[in-house]
Design a protein around this motif. Structure first.
Motif, mmCIF file in Angstrom:
data_model
loop_
_atom_site.group_PDB
_atom_site.id
_atom_site.type_symbol
_atom_site.label_atom_id
_atom_site.label_comp_id
_atom_site.label_asym_id
_atom_site.label_seq_id
_atom_site.Cartn_x
_atom_site.Cartn_y
_atom_site.Cartn_z
ATOM 1 N N UNK A 1 1.305 -1.577 0.230
ATOM 2 C CA UNK A 1 0.381 0.079 -0.053
ATOM 3 C C UNK A 1 0.621 0.808 -0.577
ATOM 4 N N UNK A 2 2.022 1.709 0.863
ATOM 5 C CA UNK A 2 2.567 2.402 0.351
ATOM 6 C C UNK A 2 3.776 2.583 -0.701
ATOM 7 N N UNK B 1 1.426 1.090 9.045
ATOM 8 C CA UNK B 1 0.607 -0.041 8.779
ATOM 9 C C UNK B 1 0.224 -0.794 10.502
ATOM 10 N N UNK B 2 1.193 -0.941 10.450
ATOM 11 C CA UNK B 2 0.737 -1.989 12.036
ATOM 12 C C UNK B 2 -0.127 -0.797 13.639
ATOM 13 N N UNK C 1 -9.317 -0.206 5.639
ATOM 14 C CA UNK C 1 -7.476 -0.190 5.996
ATOM 15 C C UNK C 1 -7.060 0.390 4.545
ATOM 16 N N UNK C 2 -7.528 -0.217 3.735
ATOM 17 C CA UNK C 2 -6.488 -0.733 2.692
ATOM 18 C C UNK C 2 -6.885 1.358 1.760
ATOM 19 N N UNK C 3 -8.279 2.004 1.837
ATOM 20 C CA UNK C 3 -8.067 3.437 1.495
ATOM 21 C C UNK C 3 -7.519 4.193 2.363
ATOM 22 N N UNK C 4 -7.650 3.734 3.809
ATOM 23 C CA UNK C 4 -6.566 4.908 4.528
ATOM 24 C C UNK C 4 -5.289 4.026 4.715
ATOM 25 N N UNK C 5 -4.570 3.667 4.373
ATOM 26 C CA UNK C 5 -2.852 3.113 4.553
ATOM 27 C C UNK C 5 -2.893 3.674 2.801
#
Length: 167
Positions: free
Chosen positions: A16-17, A47-48, A69-73
């Motif tokens: 994701x990053x 991510x943690x 979580x995908x969208x946030x990260x």
């Protein structure tokens, strides 16, 4: 027996990053070493925190739908990389020109390409090449996103999401 939250965490750190870095590295001349560095350095701790939370401060996303979580990260990755890149110096012009001559990256490299004397004399040909380059970047991004999403969904036994990613 591997916990699905750990699989999602590992995918988040590695994907994701890194996805914004992959797109920006080839698509935008302005990305510099500091933008790359922040993508690598922040991927693990953010991510943690997103997946496992911080007791009393940040809720854990491990039991929420994956897309949240995908969208946030993914958004945090883009934001952090662009912010750091915007507030730091670009790579030296001679480094950019040498890189362009060696790799001929797609995307927004127009003024660097002109300086490298590698732009086609017919502007229409160059625009067509840029359109193809951007289409290839976008399709590669979608493919990679679906591949990683399918892998995470498969490990997490979320068959509907798996089918959507594979389809």
């Amino acid at each position: 027996n591997i916990d699905a939250a750990w699989i999602n965490f590992i995918n988040s750190v590695t994907f994701l990053f890194m996805l914004p870095l992959t797109v920006l590295r080839w698509g935008w001349w302005r990305l510099n070493i500091w933008g790359e560095l922040v993508g690598f350095v922040l991927s693990f701790p953010l991510a943690y925190v997103v997946w496992f939370g911080l007791p009393g401060l940040v809720p854990a996303f491990q039991d929420r739908p994956y897309w949240q979580a995908f969208l946030l990260l993914f958004s945090l990755g883009w934001g952090a990389i662009l912010l750091v890149t915007a507030f730091t110096q670009p790579a030296p012009r001679e480094v950019l020109v040498a890189f362009y001559r060696r790799a001929r990256p797609p995307g927004f490299w127009g003024h660097v390409a002109r300086e490298a004397d590698d732009v086609a004399t017919d502007g229409h040909l160059r625009r067509g090449e840029r359109t193809l380059d951007l289409w290839l970047v976008a399709s590669g991004t979608v493919f990679t996103t679906c591949l990683v999403g399918a892998m995470g969904a498969g490990f997490g036994r979320q068959w509907g999401l798996f089918a959507a990613c594979v389809g």
